[in-house]
Design an enzyme around this catalytic site. Structure first.
Site, PDB file in Angstrom:
ATOM      1  CB  VAL A  24      48.109  86.896  43.686  1.00  0.00           C
ATOM      2  CG1 VAL A  24      48.683  85.814  43.067  1.00  0.00           C
ATOM      3  CG2 VAL A  24      47.138  87.329  42.659  1.00  0.00           C
TER       4      VAL A  24
ATOM      5  CG  ASN B  47      52.663  83.141  46.520  1.00  0.00           C
ATOM      6  OD1 ASN B  47      52.370  82.371  47.385  1.00  0.00           O
ATOM      7  ND2 ASN B  47      51.975  83.268  45.393  1.00  0.00           N
TER       8      ASN B  47
ATOM      9  CG  ASP C  69      35.380  38.365  44.270  1.00  0.00           C
ATOM     10  OD1 ASP C  69      34.404  38.000  45.412  1.00  0.00           O
ATOM     11  OD2 ASP C  69      36.485  38.024  43.960  1.00  0.00           O
TER      12      ASP C  69
ATOM     13  CG  ASP D  98      40.131  36.245  43.088  1.00  0.00           C
ATOM     14  OD1 ASP D  98      39.102  35.806  43.229  1.00  0.00           O
ATOM     15  OD2 ASP D  98      41.135  35.283  43.456  1.00  0.00           O
TER      16      ASP D  98
ATOM     17  CB  ILE E 280      43.095  83.239  47.281  1.00  0.00           C
ATOM     18  CG1 ILE E 280      42.548  84.685  47.838  1.00  0.00           C
ATOM     19  CG2 ILE E 280      42.234  82.244  46.650  1.00  0.00           C
ATOM     20  CD1 ILE E 280      41.647  85.319  46.789  1.00  0.00           C
TER      21      ILE E 280
ATOM     22  CG  ASP F 190      53.284  78.664  48.594  1.00  0.00           C
ATOM     23  OD1 ASP F 190      53.826  78.503  49.995  1.00  0.00           O
ATOM     24  OD2 ASP F 190      52.344  79.095  48.272  1.00  0.00           O
TER      25      ASP F 190
ATOM     26  CG  ASP G 115      39.976  37.053  48.212  1.00  0.00           C
ATOM     27  OD1 ASP G 115      38.972  37.187  48.791  1.00  0.00           O
ATOM     28  OD2 ASP G 115      40.180  37.005  46.883  1.00  0.00           O
TER      29      ASP G 115
ATOM     30  CD  GLU H 230      45.683  80.970  43.515  1.00  0.00           C
ATOM     31  OE1 GLU H 230      45.228  81.666  44.563  1.00  0.00           O
ATOM     32  OE2 GLU H 230      46.993  80.727  43.534  1.00  0.00           O
TER      33      GLU H 230
HETATM   34  P1  ATP Z   1      40.100  31.984  49.055  1.00  0.00           P
HETATM   35  O1  ATP Z   1      39.293  33.261  49.524  1.00  0.00           O
HETATM   36  O2  ATP Z   1      40.860  31.458  50.279  1.00  0.00           O
HETATM   37  O3  ATP Z   1      40.847  32.133  47.979  1.00  0.00           O
HETATM   38  P2  ATP Z   1      37.988  31.149  47.565  1.00  0.00           P
HETATM   39  O4  ATP Z   1      36.892  31.928  48.116  1.00  0.00           O
HETATM   40  O5  ATP Z   1      38.443  31.528  46.172  1.00  0.00           O
HETATM   41  O6  ATP Z   1      39.051  31.066  48.705  1.00  0.00           O
HETATM   42  P3  ATP Z   1      37.202  28.851  46.046  1.00  0.00           P
HETATM   43  O7  ATP Z   1      38.485  29.024  45.239  1.00  0.00           O
HETATM   44  O8  ATP Z   1      36.024  29.438  45.618  1.00  0.00           O
HETATM   45  O9  ATP Z   1      37.843  29.699  47.326  1.00  0.00           O
HETATM   46  O10 ATP Z   1      37.146  27.461  46.434  1.00  0.00           O
HETATM   47  C1  ATP Z   1      35.967  27.202  47.370  1.00  0.00           C
HETATM   48  C2  ATP Z   1      36.137  25.735  47.634  1.00  0.00           C
HETATM   49  O11 ATP Z   1      35.933  25.173  46.156  1.00  0.00           O
HETATM   50  C3  ATP Z   1      37.473  25.285  47.866  1.00  0.00           C
HETATM   51  O12 ATP Z   1      37.447  25.198  49.517  1.00  0.00           O
HETATM   52  C4  ATP Z   1      37.555  23.835  47.356  1.00  0.00           C
HETATM   53  O13 ATP Z   1      36.975  22.938  48.178  1.00  0.00           O
HETATM   54  C5  ATP Z   1      36.889  23.896  46.095  1.00  0.00           C
HETATM   55  N1  ATP Z   1      37.545  24.208  45.172  1.00  0.00           N
HETATM   56  C6  ATP Z   1      38.405  25.046  44.833  1.00  0.00           C
HETATM   57  N2  ATP Z   1      39.225  25.047  43.564  1.00  0.00           N
HETATM   58  C7  ATP Z   1      38.710  23.952  42.824  1.00  0.00           C
HETATM   59  C8  ATP Z   1      38.996  23.384  41.933  1.00  0.00           C
HETATM   60  N3  ATP Z   1      39.697  23.967  41.141  1.00  0.00           N
HETATM   61  N4  ATP Z   1      38.173  22.277  41.397  1.00  0.00           N
HETATM   62  C9  ATP Z   1      37.241  21.787  42.503  1.00  0.00           C
HETATM   63  N5  ATP Z   1      37.060  22.308  43.677  1.00  0.00           N
HETATM   64  C10 ATP Z   1      37.515  23.535  43.953  1.00  0.00           C
END
Ligand code: ATP
Length: 880
Positions: free
Chosen positions: A278, A713, A623, A619, A281, A717, A325, A283
């Site tokens: 006991v 034990n 993704d 986000d 081991i 422990d 990001d 466990e």
């Molecule tokens: P990050 O990784 O830096 O957050 P992201 O991948 O979220 O960037 P996005 O938000 O997809 O980037 O934006 C990509 C592109 O789209 C930007 O560089 C911009 O030119 C354009 N963009 C971003 N937001 C808007 C908006 N609200 N209206 C119009 N164009 C936009």
């Protein structure tokens, strides 16, 4: 009548609700009547069940059986004591498990869904469990629909209903009434059902069912709950435990046979063998891992890292790449328009960052058009105070318009929005349609490359002229080089609304108005966090949808690029590479720009194929696959969608890169502490095993009685084990390379350590027994106490495998000091309190006898410390 057959006014009437939503009071009342909007999950284990499960171990049952046997054959004292020890052990195990389970439940609550509702005309974000029938819920891309809704309206709204219908293709939805009563769920286009996903667009709906009354609730029992995944360490420990159990059982059988042959009482030998099994081991070790991880996760949430899946805590320590990001994670996500390019010239907007103090603008000028476009092609909102909500890019443009004295709300009333193509990261732009005084006008804003080829002309003071694309692109790069996000703003006039609102039809033949460059400074904590990553052997990688030049400028500011060249890849280049070609380059890339979220999957895959452990942030809806595939998917707590959060193993409550790095440090600490406990526990138990097994071979009597083994034990422990779990991170935690989980528990010489010191403790105990029994001293009590105190020495020395006790500080772990004092005090009771003497078959020790034990125990500490000293000297001499 089904909900989809009713007109929306009838549905409002049915639920005594309106387009303003319910009042707070009404909602509260309905919540008490209807109960929370949640699916009934498998209930948490009842405390009693949890307590009883502590006795479920087979060896414990055998031990209890043996104790009863001993009791019925004239040894009731022993029987009661063994039962008491086993119960105490169960209580300690129960308390720990109970705390861990509470921590997990609390984490789950925190990771709960948030929903946007309209209550008394006010937009509110509430816990989705508080939604009641009649509530008006707003949906946006990435949301998981929180309850069953009859849609009031939908703008390009598309839902993925696979959780309900099995159909993974998005279904378009709107608020139109349907007449067929027998429509299957998948065809009720004006309904949005709980658990389905908003893959595009936005909409609003009135709640018609919550919790178990929803369609999802009706089939909830059929939905498989995600099984509690075992962590790699737990799996390895369980496998190790099974193998060790076989060996230990064999050894214990030998102990029994040899003892029996030497004429000891068979019952005593049986009890000794079982007690030893006991004790030795391991466990309980997998449970210890869960408890440490759960309590660690409970602590991490205070540092803004919310763990959704427990194994993530363990994996954190192994991370070799953090793919993050840019906007909001590395930068502050506070965008301000600092430069405009129009009429062929770059200007600085003439107002303060808070939008105050712009001058009057000529209504016919390009600037006026650009500002109107900025204000109208915009989803940001401003409440009665000065608070802005919405995408920071939109907020920056809204503030720009405000700064020049425009009132976006008045403008919106003047030029009502009649249709739109919402922003998406793949198109990188958005478009809105408005009724204007001279007909219909559309405004489009987005990435420069996305729009420049779709524009025919450019507005200037002299009217619409031919667009010189080269000038525009060069200006874009110039602005981006200082780290700005640059947006192109354009418009188009229409005689009538186009037949289809698709990008191909709508986002073309545009008239360019100008460029808006916005800055988003890096977060203060990002730079030190990046350098910490470096020293910890972790490569930080930026993945952004932004322009390559903007991305590089920010990466340079954060020192993410190494000396030997700036390695960057754009989304397009990434697409052109096969997975094999990409795998050859992936380890050198530090920045990915203009990347679509779907491409993150390829990045994760390539890094994993190269044997890396990858943390990936995200986000949006798109993704989610990469978050799932990564070793640790990390969703943004503030800006992340429900879908991303559900796919992630960890949620960053403050969206901050530095928090990921802190979580890695914490993960490494927790993992290291679990290993310390395992080393401590196995080494000490080995010592006892060696002693009990070898004693007969040297012609010595049975060194320990069953109750003594069990007491050892229980005592050693529990408290020191708990204290080792709270050992602070060693100073050099983030100067070491990541742990390799595949290397296992016994890597880095740990196996050799356990064997060496197990043998040493056993040998010292045997010598003590020989010495003391030869001189007529109370040898058994001495050996028993030596084992307790030498374990304390072991607990102190496993605190670090490199740093000496003096470097760590004697009081670096106060709980451990407390645990040692309490353990020694309890052992003293067993040695010096007469009533306990008879229970534990001990006798009081004299000062000299006790001193011998102390000296012998300190040998363990001295030898481990000396070894650390020699090793650190060797390491240093290797450096110089
Ligand atoms: P990050 O990784 O830096 O957050 P992201 O991948 O979220 O960037 P996005 O938000 O997809 O980037 O934006 C990509 C592109 O789209 C930007 O560089 C911009 O030119 C354009 N963009 C971003 N937001 C808007 C908006 N609200 N209206 C119009 N164009 C936009």
């Amino acid at each position: 009548m089904e909900w989809h057959q009713l007109s929306i006014e009838d549905v409002f009437a049915e639920f005594r609700s309106s387009r303003q939503g319910l009042s707070d009071g009404e909602a509260e009342q309905r919540l008490t009547v209807n109960g929370p909007n949640e699916l009934l999950e498998k209930r948490a284990r009842m405390p009693l069940v949890m307590f009883l499960s502590q006795f479920g171990d087979f060896m414990i049952l055998v031990l209890l059986g043996a104790a009863f046997l001993a009791g019925s054959t004239g040894n009731p004292g022993d029987m009661l004591l063994i039962i008491a020890i086993v119960i105490l052990n169960a209580i300690i195990g129960f308390i720990q498990e109970f705390r861990a389970e509470r921590a997990i439940i609390a984490l789950k609550r925190m990771a709960g869904q948030v929903a946007d509702v309209l209550r008394a005309g006010q937009l509110k974000s509430i816990d989705a469990r508080e939604i009641v029938p009649g509530d008006l819920v707003l949906l946006k891309t990435g949301d998981v629909v929180p309850a069953d809704l009859r849609l009031v309206d939908g703008v390009q709204l598309k839902l993925v209903e696979s959780s309900l219908t099995g159909e993974s293709f998005p279904v378009e939805k709107d608020g139109r009434r349907l007449s067929d009563p027998r429509l299957p769920l998948g065809e009720r286009k004006n309904m949005a059902y709980k658990g389905t996903i908003v893959s595009a667009g936005r909409g609003m709906g009135i709640v018609v069912a919550t919790g178990m009354a929803t369609e999802l609730g009706k089939i909830a029992a059929m939905i498989q709950a995600e099984g509690e995944a075992k962590t790699p360490l737990q799996r390895r420990l369980a496998a190790f435990g099974r193998r060790l159990a076989v060996v230990v059982l064999f050894v214990c059988a030998m102990v029994f046979i040899i003892g029996y042959l030497r004429g000891e009482s068979p019952l005593l030998m049986f009890m000794t063998a079982i007690s030893l099994a006991v004790a030795v081991i391991p466990e309980a070790l997998p449970a210890v891992v869960t408890i440490s991880l759960a309590l660690g996760a409970g602590k991490m949430v205070k540092q803004n890292a919310l763990i959704r899946r427990l194994p993530a805590v363990e994996t954190l320590g192994a991370i070799t790449y953090i793919c993050t990001d840019k906007t909001g994670t590395l930068t502050q996500n506070r965008m301000t328009v600092t430069e405009l390019f129009l009429d062929g010239a770059a200007i600085s907007p003439g107002f303060a960052a808070n939008g105050a103090g712009g001058g009057a603008v000529d209504a016919e000028s390009t600037l006026s058009h650009l500002l109107i476009a900025a204000a109208l092609c915009n989803d940001a909102r401003k409440d009665n105070g000065d608070n802005m909500t919405g995408d920071p890019t939109d907020v920056a443009l809204y503030v720009l318009a405000l700064g020049y004295g425009l009132d976006p709300l008045r403008l919106a009333a003047q030029f009502p929005r009649i249709a739109e193509l919402p922003f998406d990261s793949d198109r990188k732009c958005m478009t809105s349609f408005h009724h204007g005084p001279d007909g219909i006008v559309s405004f489009t804003k987005g990435a420069v490359e996305a729009l420049v080829d779709r524009a025919g002309g450019i507005m200037s003071a002299a009217g619409v002229e031919h667009l010189d694309r080269g000038v525009f692109i060069r200006q874009n790069e110039l602005m981006a080089a200082s780290g700005m996000r640059v947006l192109a703003v354009a418009m188009r006039k229409w005689d009538k609304m186009p037949g289809s609102i698709s990008s191909d039809v709508v986002e073309r033949d545009l008239t360019m108005l100008g460029l808006a460059g916005m800055t988003d400074p890096p977060r203060e904590e990002a730079l030190p966090a990046v350098s910490l990553c470096r020293s910890a052997g972790i490569v930080p990688v930026m993945i952004t949808g932004d322009h390559p030049v903007t991305a590089l400028a920010i990466a340079r500011k954060l020192e993410m690029l190494e000396e030997d060249g700036e390695r960057m890849l754009t989304g397009r280049e990434l697409d052109d590479l096969s997975l094999e070609e990409f795998e050859r380059r992936v380890e050198h890339i530090r920045v990915y720009a203009r990347v679509a979220p779907e491409q993150k999957l390829k990045i994760v895959q390539a890094l994993k194929d190269k044997g890396h452990f990858v943390a990936m942030t995200g986000d949006g809806v798109n993704d989610a696959p990469a978050l799932k595939r990564a070793d640790i998917g990390i969703a943004m707590g503030m800006t992340g969608t429900d879908v991303a959060k559900e796919a992630a193993a960890m949620i960053l409550l403050d969206d901050n890169f530095a928090t990921i790095v802190n979580a890695v440090r914490e993960g490494r600490r927790i993992y290291a502490n679990i290993l310390k406990f395992i080393t401590y526990s196995i080494t000490s138990n080995m010592g006892t095993l060696v002693l009990v097994v070898l004693a007969p071979f040297f012609g010595m009597p049975l060194p320990l009685l069953p109750v003594q083994i069990l007491w050892l034990n229980l005592l050693c422990d529990s408290l020191p084990g708990l204290a080792l779990a709270v050992e602070p991170a060693e100073r050099d935690t983030m100067c070491r390379p990541p742990v390799n989980p595949a290397a296992g528990i016994f890597a880095e010489g740990r196996w050799w350590f356990m064997a060496r010191y197990g043998l040493m403790i056993g040998a010292l105990a045997l010598s003590l027994q020989a010495y003391a029994s030869g001189r007529g001293l109370p040898w058994q009590t001495m050996v028993f106490s030596f084992l307790v105190i030498s374990r304390m020495a072991m607990a102190v020395s496993v605190r670090s495998d490199r740093l000496s006790l003096f470097q760590l500080g004697l009081f670096g772990n106060i709980p451990l000091v407390g645990a040692i004092i309490i353990t020694c005090a309890l052992q003293s009771c067993v040695v010096w309190i007469p009533a306990l003497n008879s229970l534990f078959s001990t006798s009081p020790l004299s000062f000299t006898e006790f001193s011998i034990i102390l000296v012998l125990s300190s040998v363990v500490l001295l030898v481990t410390e000396a070894e650390k000293l020699i090793l650190s000297r060797r390491r240093n001499s290797r450096v110089f």
